[in-house]
Design an enzyme around this catalytic site. Structure first.
Site, PDB file in Angstrom:
ATOM      1  CB  THR A  13      -4.759   2.966  -1.932  1.00 53.64           C
ATOM      2  OG1 THR A  13      -3.750   3.745  -2.559  1.00 53.64           O
ATOM      3  CG2 THR A  13      -5.407   2.033  -2.924  1.00 53.64           C
ATOM      4  CB  VAL A  14      -6.586   0.625   2.200  1.00 51.29           C
ATOM      5  CG1 VAL A  14      -7.552  -0.302   2.910  1.00 51.29           C
ATOM      6  CG2 VAL A  14      -5.566  -0.180   1.401  1.00 51.29           C
ATOM      7  CE  LYS A 104       1.596  -5.717   2.472  1.00 48.77           C
ATOM      8  NZ  LYS A 104       0.540  -4.767   2.262  1.00 48.77           N
ATOM      9  N   GLY A 133      -5.221  -9.197   0.618  1.00 48.37           N
ATOM     10  CA  GLY A 133      -6.245  -8.173   0.380  1.00 48.37           C
ATOM     11  C   GLY A 133      -7.666  -8.645   0.531  1.00 48.37           C
ATOM     12  N   GLY A 186       0.081   0.786 -12.614  1.00 49.80           N
ATOM     13  CA  GLY A 186      -0.154   1.136 -11.208  1.00 49.80           C
ATOM     14  C   GLY A 186      -0.110  -0.063 -10.267  1.00 49.80           C
ATOM     15  CD  GLU A 189       3.884   1.051  -3.643  1.00 49.90           C
ATOM     16  OE1 GLU A 189       4.352   2.159  -3.358  1.00 49.90           O
ATOM     17  OE2 GLU A 189       2.818   0.597  -3.197  1.00 49.90           O
ATOM     18  CG  ASP A 200       3.619  -7.393  -0.194  1.00 47.30           C
ATOM     19  OD1 ASP A 200       3.127  -6.587   0.613  1.00 47.30           O
ATOM     20  OD2 ASP A 200       2.922  -8.146  -0.909  1.00 47.30           O
ATOM     21  CE  LYS A 204       0.416  -9.042   0.928  1.00 48.75           C
ATOM     22  NZ  LYS A 204       0.419  -8.784  -0.515  1.00 48.75           N
TER      23      LYS A 204
HETATM   24  P1  NAP Z   1      -1.362   4.973   1.297  1.00 45.30           P
HETATM   25  O1  NAP Z   1      -2.151   5.114   0.039  1.00 45.30           O
HETATM   26  O2  NAP Z   1       0.053   5.399   1.320  1.00 45.30           O
HETATM   27  O3  NAP Z   1      -2.166   5.778   2.434  1.00 45.30           O
HETATM   28  C1  NAP Z   1      -1.638   6.038   3.720  1.00 45.30           C
HETATM   29  C2  NAP Z   1      -2.550   7.028   4.434  1.00 45.30           C
HETATM   30  O4  NAP Z   1      -2.092   7.173   5.771  1.00 45.30           O
HETATM   31  C3  NAP Z   1      -2.582   8.422   3.803  1.00 45.30           C
HETATM   32  O5  NAP Z   1      -3.877   8.944   3.897  1.00 45.30           O
HETATM   33  C4  NAP Z   1      -1.615   9.232   4.676  1.00 45.30           C
HETATM   34  O6  NAP Z   1      -1.972  10.592   4.779  1.00 45.30           O
HETATM   35  C5  NAP Z   1      -1.820   8.563   6.015  1.00 45.30           C
HETATM   36  N1  NAP Z   1      -0.608   8.617   6.848  1.00 45.30           N
HETATM   37  C6  NAP Z   1       0.548   7.960   6.644  1.00 45.30           C
HETATM   38  N2  NAP Z   1       1.425   8.245   7.621  1.00 45.30           N
HETATM   39  C7  NAP Z   1       0.794   9.097   8.456  1.00 45.30           C
HETATM   40  C8  NAP Z   1       1.163   9.752   9.666  1.00 45.30           C
HETATM   41  N3  NAP Z   1       2.351   9.585  10.209  1.00 45.30           N
HETATM   42  N4  NAP Z   1       0.250  10.553  10.264  1.00 45.30           N
HETATM   43  C9  NAP Z   1      -0.964  10.741   9.717  1.00 45.30           C
HETATM   44  N5  NAP Z   1      -1.393  10.128   8.586  1.00 45.30           N
HETATM   45  C10 NAP Z   1      -0.524   9.315   7.962  1.00 45.30           C
HETATM   46  O7  NAP Z   1      -1.394   3.466   1.803  1.00 45.30           O
HETATM   47  P2  NAP Z   1      -2.400   2.310   1.379  1.00 45.30           P
HETATM   48  O8  NAP Z   1      -1.977   1.715   0.083  1.00 45.30           O
HETATM   49  O9  NAP Z   1      -3.806   2.756   1.537  1.00 45.30           O
HETATM   50  O10 NAP Z   1      -2.047   1.188   2.483  1.00 45.30           O
HETATM   51  C11 NAP Z   1      -2.496   1.308   3.807  1.00 45.30           C
HETATM   52  C12 NAP Z   1      -2.239   0.004   4.560  1.00 45.30           C
HETATM   53  O11 NAP Z   1      -2.951  -1.053   3.947  1.00 45.30           O
HETATM   54  C13 NAP Z   1      -0.765  -0.447   4.566  1.00 45.30           C
HETATM   55  O12 NAP Z   1      -0.493  -1.072   5.801  1.00 45.30           O
HETATM   56  C14 NAP Z   1      -0.722  -1.477   3.451  1.00 45.30           C
HETATM   57  O13 NAP Z   1       0.311  -2.433   3.615  1.00 45.30           O
HETATM   58  C15 NAP Z   1      -2.072  -2.118   3.611  1.00 45.30           C
HETATM   59  N6  NAP Z   1      -2.580  -2.771   2.399  1.00 45.30           N
HETATM   60  C16 NAP Z   1      -2.641  -2.072   1.246  1.00 45.30           C
HETATM   61  C17 NAP Z   1      -3.149  -2.675   0.103  1.00 45.30           C
HETATM   62  C18 NAP Z   1      -3.273  -1.926  -1.193  1.00 45.30           C
HETATM   63  O14 NAP Z   1      -3.741  -2.496  -2.174  1.00 45.30           O
HETATM   64  N7  NAP Z   1      -2.887  -0.649  -1.249  1.00 45.30           N
HETATM   65  C19 NAP Z   1      -3.577  -4.025   0.158  1.00 45.30           C
HETATM   66  C20 NAP Z   1      -3.509  -4.703   1.376  1.00 45.30           C
HETATM   67  C21 NAP Z   1      -3.013  -4.060   2.495  1.00 45.30           C
HETATM   68  P3  NAP Z   1      -1.994  11.584   3.502  1.00 45.30           P
HETATM   69  O15 NAP Z   1      -3.194  11.167   2.697  1.00 45.30           O
HETATM   70  O16 NAP Z   1      -2.155  12.946   4.071  1.00 45.30           O
HETATM   71  O17 NAP Z   1      -0.688  11.366   2.797  1.00 45.30           O
HETATM   72  N1  HSE Z   2       1.985  -4.668  -3.320  1.00 45.95           N
HETATM   73  C1  HSE Z   2       1.101  -5.735  -2.998  1.00 45.95           C
HETATM   74  C2  HSE Z   2       0.884  -6.617  -4.227  1.00 45.95           C
HETATM   75  C3  HSE Z   2      -0.242  -5.248  -2.534  1.00 45.95           C
HETATM   76  O1  HSE Z   2       1.393  -6.344  -5.301  1.00 45.95           O
HETATM   77  O2  HSE Z   2       0.203  -7.631  -4.076  1.00 45.95           O
HETATM   78  C4  HSE Z   2      -0.231  -4.767  -1.111  1.00 45.95           C
HETATM   79  O3  HSE Z   2      -0.165  -5.867  -0.261  1.00 45.95           O
END
Ligand code: NAP
Ligand code: HSE
Length: 424
Positions: A13-14, A104, A133, A186, A189, A200, A204
């Site tokens: 996603t990010v 985080k 975020g 969405g 999770e 979570d 933070k």
């Molecule tokens: P995500 O959608 O699950 O994406 C994770 C990515 O990392 C995927 O591309 C995955 O590969 C890759 N990956 C995971 N484990 C791996 C490994 N062992 N080796 C190689 N590649 C690996 O996660 P996300 O939501 O983007 O979140 C990423 C980070 O940002 C997290 O730390 C989360 O806490 C933080 N964050 C997220 C949000 C949000 O809104 N989503 C907000 C603030 C902070 P594949 O694509 O091949 O599966």
């Molecule tokens: N799951 C978190 C939220 C986003 O609902 O705010 C990732 O930090």
């Protein structure tokens, strides 16, 4: 034009948002940084997955390719989790890369070692996206508000739970139905535990408190309660009392230690945080010079989170261009104690189902009195001749006294059930 190589660890996603935003802003980099940012490699787990709009030649499943690429000066960790992210970040810093992370979970546990390693290697370790975020809060705390002594930081730092509580409050939904709706949209999770149990938010708050009070606070220091026990009935009472229920992360720097917790709280309708609805986040703080300040916006999602990550990437690139990386590293120069949770003082809203007969209220008041709990308000509503709902609002009392009082109330036979305990 100078090029600064960027390597991404993760394209979920990010990571996808970061990829898009760096592409969209490519033309202005010349003016904002004086260099071009070039994504040279992207680590993914599943190299065969189809990724719309991404040059497949950039993908790799071998993280060492990123660490060993000398042209890569900035590594962006957006894969999440503790390991292997921790090892990859440390190795990247030791290899002389600047690192930007949104992780985080990792920073709330191992922030110190990550920042110390960055400092030892003279590199930036930036993590604006890890808290709330897209809302700028790490940089404001470390830089814009550096002239303040910050005494309080409190915030709505989880969008999923704020969305659920908003639906419960505005549409009269029960928790389970509002969670289902959050999942359909969405926000939540498939396994919503980290959000609804407050984990979570606790991560933070640990990061924010460390920076605000210049003293390390880790995830396990945070007293954490989620929203799974909040009911539509509690929300109806909150309305009656001109309040709203929010899941808050609260950190205070007091004379006898740092108080830090995440829990549902009834806040006054006119508090600035009360108007933060749906999946929005906000952080409210108090500094001795700035007074009250509030930061509001999107705490999650592809582009809002990418906004914070790309801001950090641009900052790191500017530092590289000016030869001043590691300018601001760990700011925890104090070692303040964490106040034991039992010593923290709070006000409580307690809703209970009791036998509807004379003397019951007196027996409850006696237990509270014996445990130093002073009652501010009592509301009684009759359900039927045998059963009444009793709501008691207390004055401020130490958590340990409230816990003992509630323990003793459980053993009183005229109390059917203690339905809710929510801080005010
Ligand atoms: P995500 O959608 O699950 O994406 C994770 C990515 O990392 C995927 O591309 C995955 O590969 C890759 N990956 C995971 N484990 C791996 C490994 N062992 N080796 C190689 N590649 C690996 O996660 P996300 O939501 O983007 O979140 C990423 C980070 O940002 C997290 O730390 C989360 O806490 C933080 N964050 C997220 C949000 C949000 O809104 N989503 C907000 C603030 C902070 P594949 O694509 O091949 O599966
Ligand atoms: N799951 C978190 C939220 C986003 O609902 O705010 C990732 O930090």
């Amino acid at each position: 034009m100078e090029k600064i190589g960027v390597g991404l660890l993760g394209l979920g996603t990010v990571g996808t948002g970061v990829y898009k935003l760096l592409g969209k802003r490519a033309e202005v980099m010349e003016h904002t940084i004086g260099a071009q940012l070039e994504i040279r490699k992207i680590l993914v787990h599943n190299i065969n997955k189809k990724r719309e709009g991404v040059d497949p030649s950039l993908l790799t499943a071998d993280w060492r390719e990123i660490i060993e690429d000398e042209e890569i000066q900035i590594v962006v960790e957006v894969m999440g989790g503790m390991e292997p992210a921790r090892t990859m970040i440390l190795e990247a810093l030791k290899a002389g890369k600047n690192v930007v992370s949104a992780n985080k979970d990792l920073i709330a546990e191992d922030g110190r070692i990550l920042l110390d390693t960055a400092q030892e290697n003279g590199k930036d370790f930036l993590f604006e996206a890890a808290v709330a975020g897209g809302i700028p809060i790490i940089r404001p705390l470390k830089q814009c508000l550096a002239g303040n002594e910050i005494s309080d930081v409190m915030g709505i730092v989880n969008g999923t739970t704020n969305y659920i509580l908003t639906r419960m409050s505005e549409d009269g939904m029960e928790f389970e139905d509002a969670l289902k709706k959050a999942q359909e949209l969405g926000y939540a999770e498939a396994d919503p535990t980290a959000d609804v149990e407050g984990l979570d938010a606790a991560r933070k708050v640990a990061i924010m408190a460390s920076i605000a009070f210049h003293s390390r606070v880790v995830f396990s220091d945070v007293h954490t309660e989620g929203i799974t026990k909040v009911t539509a009935r509690d929300i109806a009472y909150a309305k009656e009392f001109d309040r709203v229920i929010k899941l808050l992360g609260v950190a205070r720097n007091t004379e006898d230690g740092i108080e830090v917790g995440v829990y549902p709280m009834m806040i006054a309708k006119d508090h600035p945080l009360a108007s933060v609805r749906d999946s929005f986040n906000a952080v409210f703080l108090h500094g001795d010079a700035v007074d009250d300040a509030m930061f509001y916006g999107r705490g999650a999602g592809e582009m809002p989170t990418a906004s914070a990550v790309v801001g950090d990437v641009i900052d790191a690139a500017r530092d590289i261009r000016s030869g001043c990386t590691a300018r601001i590293s760990c700011t925890c120069y104090r070692e303040l104690p964490i106040k034991p949770w039992g010593e923290v003082r709070n006000k409580f809203f307690i809703r209970m189902q009791v036998v509807n007969q004379p003397g019951v209220l007196a027996s409850i008041a006696r237990v509270f009195g014996e445990h130093k709990v002073s009652i501010e308000r009592v509301v009684q509503e009759h359900a039927d001749p045998e059963r009444a709902e009793l709501v008691i609002v207390t004055e401020q009392v130490k958590e340990k006294y409230m816990e003992r009082a509630l323990g003793e109330l459980q053993s009183i036979s005229s109390i059917h059930e203690i339905s809710s305990v929510i801080r005010e």
